[in-house]
Every structure is written in structure tokens, then in C-alpha cells.
Design an enzyme around this catalytic site. Structure first.
Site, PDB file in Angstrom:
ATOM      1  N   LYS A  23       0.828  -1.215   0.000  1.00 23.70           N
ATOM      2  CA  LYS A  23       0.000   0.000   0.000  1.00 23.70           C
ATOM      3  C   LYS A  23       0.853   1.251   0.000  1.00 23.70           C
ATOM      4  O   LYS A  23       0.456   2.272  -0.553  1.00 23.70           O
ATOM      5  CB  LYS A  23      -0.983  -0.012   1.177  1.00 23.70           C
ATOM      6  CG  LYS A  23      -2.092  -1.020   0.978  1.00 23.70           C
ATOM      7  CD  LYS A  23      -3.372  -0.698   1.719  1.00 23.70           C
ATOM      8  CE  LYS A  23      -4.461  -1.669   1.299  1.00 23.70           C
ATOM      9  NZ  LYS A  23      -5.667  -1.602   2.096  1.00 23.70           N
ATOM     10  N   LYS A  33      -4.328  -9.813  -6.683  1.00 23.75           N
ATOM     11  CA  LYS A  33      -5.587 -10.015  -5.952  1.00 23.75           C
ATOM     12  C   LYS A  33      -6.725  -9.143  -6.496  1.00 23.75           C
ATOM     13  O   LYS A  33      -6.479  -7.988  -6.840  1.00 23.75           O
ATOM     14  CB  LYS A  33      -5.328  -9.662  -4.474  1.00 23.75           C
ATOM     15  CG  LYS A  33      -6.355 -10.172  -3.506  1.00 23.75           C
ATOM     16  CD  LYS A  33      -6.134  -9.622  -2.094  1.00 23.75           C
ATOM     17  CE  LYS A  33      -6.687  -8.227  -1.957  1.00 23.75           C
ATOM     18  NZ  LYS A  33      -6.868  -7.750  -0.574  1.00 23.75           N
ATOM     19  N   LYS A  38     -11.086  -4.148  -4.036  1.00 23.13           N
ATOM     20  CA  LYS A  38     -12.128  -3.126  -4.171  1.00 23.13           C
ATOM     21  C   LYS A  38     -11.546  -1.761  -4.488  1.00 23.13           C
ATOM     22  O   LYS A  38     -12.247  -0.886  -4.952  1.00 23.13           O
ATOM     23  CB  LYS A  38     -12.994  -3.069  -2.915  1.00 23.13           C
ATOM     24  CG  LYS A  38     -12.259  -2.696  -1.638  1.00 23.13           C
ATOM     25  CD  LYS A  38     -13.259  -2.510  -0.509  1.00 23.13           C
ATOM     26  CE  LYS A  38     -12.814  -3.125   0.785  1.00 23.13           C
ATOM     27  NZ  LYS A  38     -11.565  -2.590   1.346  1.00 23.13           N
TER      28      LYS A  38
END
Ligand code: ATP
Ligand code: LTN
Length: 345
Positions: A127, A209, A212
Site C-alpha cells: 500500500k 488479488k 475493491k
């Protein structure tokens, strides 16, 4: 019922239901990955366990959020839990920021966590690469808040997708560390990760992956997508060069991912799926079948979601009741922790 023995001060022992807790960050629309990795297990386990499910809005702000959107997505996530089968009569459904004990416990745990333990987290590395303009300290310490979410209810089991394994390990270490430094206080939680479906991959980039927060909408099946959108996305999913339907994550990640989706909605084993499509019309026919199966599975969830979202007052009432119940429990555990830590009562 999943139970454990509890010993009370008078020397009496009794069986109590084991506790599960899990949560999702309202940082985007929930995807089929959330159903596969977590929600379907929450639904399955809620009858056997004392269950708590929260929408972790405080986790979401580790990445910049627009306030109105965060509010909407928080309610959307709660409604989606219920639409997917979480029964607020059986389970406690609430919003993390309504129970300030999570953050209060997180501070105590933060002071017991090494810098190295946080910097090892692969999700932090990912991230902070993706949001290099906003590498805030919350992004770094977020797994400690996650540990507090779990430990403040003495959860025994945490149903999550594969990517959360490392965070769970930190929660376990912190529980053991506190118990060892002071005295037995926390339950050491176990992860509950599905054998199949713990990591649903992106439709266009099947080595990454399904997420969202992926900016490319073609990569994810959102639970609010229409039948048509789902069918189109699956039909256009990237597959490998070949024609046979054979499960092989390394050599055929695209087809294997679609086989996993198909398995989740009808419980067929990979061998059965391979058999079903042996000598068939190749990938196109397979994709067509999977696309309709997934659309059929998501449809009732989307329809329930729309109904639940249409009654704002009822949803807010469920969340207020849930927060009250959760707070009563969290307060007791936090009080013990504060006392043992040396804070004046
Ligand atoms: P983001 O996609 O925004 O990076 P995230 O995966 O970091 O989100 P959440 O969306 O809060 O975090 O995840 C909630 C739960 O859903 C976790 O248990 C996570 O493991 C599971 N989950 C999320 N995506 C998938 C996926 N693609 N496959 C399986 N499980 C998933
Ligand atoms: N970190 C999780 C979301 C999360 C969670 C939790 C999951 C926050 N607190 C407690 C289980 C238990 C994620 O998927 N990003």
C-alpha cells in the site's frame, strides 16, 4: 455450537460459546473476493459462534477518503453484510468508530509493538508503494488497530482471506506478549482461512488479488454489479493460451481463478469441473457457464442489498444496537487492560 470452558472466580467452570470477529474496510465497493474469502464463512459460522462483524471505517482512512463517500460506503458495507446472510438477530453488526475502545486498546498495544514488526507487513509495503504520496503513520500501525479490534472481544477465531494471515500473526503475538508481561488477559486468536477462495484474483491480471480499491473496474466483480456487467466482465476475463479446462494456478492462473469462482457458487470440486468441461467447446463455453452461474449467485444478494439500503432508519438502528452491545463487552476488557497497565481507575 463451538464452545470453550471458562473458570470463574468461585472455582466454578462452565461452557461458553466461542467468539468470532471480523471486519472489512469501507474503502470501496465490496467484491466477489469478499464473499469468497470472508463473508460466506461469516454466514456459515454465525450459528455456531458468538459473532461480531464490524465495518472498520477507521482502517479506511489510512488511505485518503472523501467524507461523504466514506459515510455512504460504511452504510453500504453494513447493508452488504446483511444482504449476504448476516443475521443481526444472531450476530452483532456495528461500525468500528462507534466503539472507541478499539482505538483505546490500540494505543496500549502500539506501545508494545516493535517498529520492525510493522515494517515487515507485506500489505504495508504494497500500500505504501501504491499510495506513495500519502505514506502516513496510520498505514504503518494499522495492523495494531486490527489486533485491538480482535483482542478487545477476546475473539477465538477470525474468518478472513489469505492476505490477512500476517496481520493475524501480529495479533497473536501481541496477545501472548501482554499475557506474559502482565497476566492472562487475552485469548490468542486463530485465523480461519478458506482452503479454496482465500485469494480471488483480478479478472484482467490474474496474478494479482481482486481488490475493491483497484482503479480498473474490469478487474473486479462488484456485488452491486448488474447481471449484464458480471457476465461481460467474466466473458472478457484474461485467460491463458490453451483450450482445456484444467486447474493449475501457476500455468493457468486465469482459468484457475474462474474455476475457483465456479466452485464457490456450486461447491463442485476442481476434478468435477474438469470433468464437466472435458471435450467441450473450450474456454468460451466455460466462461459463458461461469458468467451465468456467478450472476445468478450475486443477483439475490444485490436485490436484498437494494431493499436494505432503501430503509436507512432500520439499518442505522441495527448498527446503533450493535454498537451498544459491542461497547458493553469491549469496555470490560479495556478496563482490565488499563488496570493491569497501571492506569488509575
Ligand atoms: P483493498 O481491496 O481495498 O485493498 P483489503 O483486501 O485490503 O481491501 P478488506 O477489503 O477490508 O481489505 O478485506 C476484507 C476481507 O475480505 C479480508 O478478510 C480479506 O482477506 C477478504 N478479501 C478481500 N479481497 C479478497 C480477495 N480478492 N480474495 C479473498 N478474500 C478477499
Ligand atoms: N485488515 C483487514 C480488515 C480488518 C479486520 C479486522 C479483519 C480490520 N480489522 C479485524 C478481521 C478482524 C483487511 O482486510 N484489510
Amino acid at each position: 455450537m463451538a464452545s470453550k470452558i471458562r473458570h470463574c472466580a468461585l472455582g466454578v467452570s462452565f461452557a461458553v460459546m466461542k467468539t468470532i470477529l471480523s471486519g472489512m474496510a469501507p474503502s470501496g465497493e465490496l467484491t466477489f473476493g469478499h464473499i469468497a474469502g470472508a463473508l460466506r464463512n461469516w454466514v456459515k459460522l454465525q450459528s455456531e459462534f458468538d459473532s461480531l462483524f464490524c465495518v472498520v471505517d477507521q482502517h479506511a482512512i489510512t488511505v485518503r477518503q472523501e467524507p461523504a463517500m466514506l459515510r455512504k460506503r460504511t452504510l453500504d458495507a453494513a447493508a452488504m453484510y446483511i444482504a449476504a446472510g448476516i443475521d443481526p438477530e444472531k450476530s452483532t453488526v456495528f461500525i468500528q468508530s462507534h466503539v472507541p475502545e478499539h482505538v483505546q486498546l490500540a494505543w496500549v498495544l502500539t506501545c508494545m509493538t516493535g517498529m520492525g514488526e510493522c515494517s515487515r507487513m507485506t500489505q504495508f509495503k504494497d500500500k505504501s508503494d501504491r499510495h506513495s504520496d500519502n505514506v502516513n503513520v496510520g498505514l504503518f500501525t494499522y495492523p495494531i488497530l486490527m489486533a485491538a479490534d480482535i483482542l478487545v472481544y477476546n475473539a477465538d477465531l477470525v474468518p478472513v482471506g489469505e492476505d490477512q494471515k500476517q496481520h493475524l500473526e501480529l495479533a497473536r503475538n501481541l496477545a501472548e506478549r501482554f499475557n506474559h508481561r502482565y497476566s492472562d488477559t487475552f485469548t490468542v486468536p486463530e485465523p480461519y482461512i478458506p482452503e479454496v477462495g482465500g485469494r480471488i484474483m483480478s479478472l484482467q491480471e490474474p496474478t494479482k488479488k481482486m481488490s475493491k480499491s483497484d482503479p480498473n473496474e474490469k478487474n473486479s466483480i462488484y456485488l452491486v454489479d448488474t447481471d449484464e456487467q458480471i457476465i461481460n466482465k467474466i466473458k472478457r476475463a484474461v485467460t491463458d493460451s490453451g483450450t482445456e479446462i484444467i486447474y493449475d494456478e501457476k500455468l493457468r492462473p486465469g482459468i484457475s481463478n474462474l474455476m475457483t469462482l465456479y466452485h464457490i457458487v456450486n461447491n463442485k470440486s476442481f476434478a468435477e469441473i474438469e470433468q464437466e468441461f472435458k471435450g467441450s467447446g473450450g474456454y468460451a463455453e466455460f466462461k459463458e457457464t461461469v458468467a451465468h452461474a456467478i450472476a445468478g449467485y450475486v443477483r439475490p444478494i444485490r436485490e436484498r442489498f437494494i431493499e436494505i439500503r432503501a430503509d436507512d432508519a432500520a439499518l442505522r438502528k441495527i448498527l446503533a444496537d450493535g454498537a451498544e452491545k459491542a461497547r458493553g463487552r469491549a469496555r470490560k476488557v479495556l478496563r482490565k487492560v488499563y488496570k493491569k497497565t497501571g492506569f488509575i481507575e
